[in-house]
Write an enzyme that holds these catalytic residues in place. Structure first.
Site, PDB file in Angstrom:
ATOM      1  N   SER A  32       0.905 -21.620  13.115  1.00 18.95           N
ATOM      2  CA  SER A  32       0.163 -21.054  14.232  1.00 18.95           C
ATOM      3  C   SER A  32       0.929 -21.305  15.524  1.00 18.95           C
ATOM      4  O   SER A  32       1.604 -22.324  15.660  1.00 18.95           O
ATOM      5  CB  SER A  32      -1.232 -21.694  14.314  1.00 18.95           C
ATOM      6  N   ARG A  41       1.011  28.488   2.244  1.00 19.25           N
ATOM      7  CA  ARG A  41       1.365  27.216   2.884  1.00 19.25           C
ATOM      8  C   ARG A  41       0.509  27.077   4.122  1.00 19.25           C
ATOM      9  O   ARG A  41       0.532  27.929   4.996  1.00 19.25           O
ATOM     10  CB  ARG A  41       2.852  27.134   3.256  1.00 19.25           C
TER      11      ARG A  41
END
Length: 388
Positions: free
Chosen positions: A262, A301
């Site tokens: 930490s 498409r």
């Protein structure tokens, strides 16, 4: 070239995700064009000695072309035609190249993930067997419930890994080839052969080691759904295991031998692998949601749906590769504090103490789950690998 946009600063497990990097996708697109050129040359009976490579492609120019065309294949084809001539890409369309390239990348990334999942599964087998009689109190709805064993709890993780392996074994990676509107008309017209698209697709699939689906699936996106769902199953298994590991680390029952630190609390020994596994399990759902929505295609498409898939598809692969790597690492990095695991009798209001019948029942669970995993791994060895 400009600095890379994403080099892993916010992706702590990024190294495993390099299997789906831009460079890998570019190389796969070139592989597709190379295989198609060879198949086309074979069909026409002409020379196919041209060497196509991604190494000399100007990436800055490719990016500019991609912005202008809305797809990276247009600029790529221009670059490759300078290497291999006008036969490069003839009869194909951008979607053929990109869809097939992403199938190559998917196959390679998920084969890598499968190998690491199997490695993690073997370690979990050993842990489950080692702790088949280490009694703990199970929790339901966060509360202490009934006595069980740590081996049985680990068997749940192993079951998740085995299920992910089975999903990966069932998936296939089909080539996409259909030309401009999916019917292969340009290939027939250029070759004069009515079955040109069938012949070319079969040859390209052979060359690339993909499946020949005997069809064009350019707007029928079930192959994409299957591959990305398989990738997500790896993330889900990892996230499930990560949840438990984080809680067990909190309770001091199982901790990582190499925890994270930490910036402000030097006493911390964070279960980093568990945290990242949970994060990936949470993230993959967003990518799947995009892919589900994009599957509602239209025309030959669609305008936007196909484009939306690219990064979401790759994101599922990246997260799967990372999750498998994390699982492989964490499965060999666990420290069990058995002295704190033994389930003691509780007051009358708490869970009962463990007895011999509990050990008989949980031992059966462990044996059954280990056997299931072993069958999947044996099948893998027999077939030379489940992914195709």
């Amino acid at each position: 070239m400009a600095d890379a946009f994403d080099w892993g600063l916010l992706e702590p497990a990024a190294e495993a995700g390099l299997a789906v990097s831009d460079d890998r996708v570019l190389a796969a697109m070139v592989e597709v064009e190379r295989a198609y050129l060879a198949a086309w040359s074979e069909l026409l009976g002409v020379d196919s000695s041209a060497e196509l490579t991604s190494e000399t492609i100007d990436k800055d120019a490719l990016l500019r072309s991609s912005r202008q065309a809305g797809v990276p294949v247009v600029g790529l084809v221009d670059a490759l035609r300078r290497q291999g001539g006008e036969r490069v890409h003839q009869g194909m369309t951008s979607q053929d190249v990109l869809d097939t390239a992403l199938m190559i990348v998917s196959r390679d990334a998920l084969i890598q993930a499968r190998t690491q999942l199997a490695s993690a599964g073997r370690r979990l087998c050993d842990l489950a067997l080692e702790h088949r009689a280490t009694t703990i109190i199970a929790r339901t709805l966060t509360q202490e419930a009934e006595p069980t064993t740590l081996g049985a709890a680990i068997s749940v993780w192993l079951d998740a890994v085995t299920s992910a392996l089975e999903v990966l074994d069932a998936v296939t990676y089909p080539v996409q080839l259909g030309g401009a509107v999916g019917d292969g008309n340009a290939m027939v017209r250029r070759s004069g052969a009515p079955d040109a698209v069938t012949t070319l697709r079969h040859r390209v699939a052979e060359e690339l080691g993909l499946t020949d689906p005997d069809r064009s699936w350019h707007t029928e996106r079930s192959p994409v759904q299957a591959v990305t769902q398989a990738a997500a199953s790896v993330c889900s298994a990892g996230g499930r295991i990560g949840r438990d590991l984080g809680l067990l680390a909190r309770d001091g029952l199982i901790t990582p031998s190499h925890g994270g630190g930490s910036s402000s609390m030097p006493h911390k020994h964070n279960p980093v692998d568990a945290v990242l596994l949970v994060a990936n399990g949470l993230r993959v759902g967003g990518a799947l949601a995009v892919l589900r929505s994009a599957a509602l295609s239209y025309d030959a498409r669609p305008a936007g749906e196909w484009h939306a898939e690219w990064q979401a598809w790759r994101e599922t692969l990246r997260l799967a590769a990372e999750s498998a790597s994390l699982l492989d690492h964490v499965s060999g990095d666990l420290v069990v504090h058995a002295e704190g695991a033994v389930a003691q009798a509780r007051p009358e209001t708490g869970p009962r103490a463990a007895d011999d019948s509990d050990l008989i029942a949980t031992g059966h669970v462990v044996d059954s789950v280990v056997s299931r995993f072993s069958r999947v791994v044996r099948a893998d060895r027999a077939t030379g690998g489940g992914t195709r």
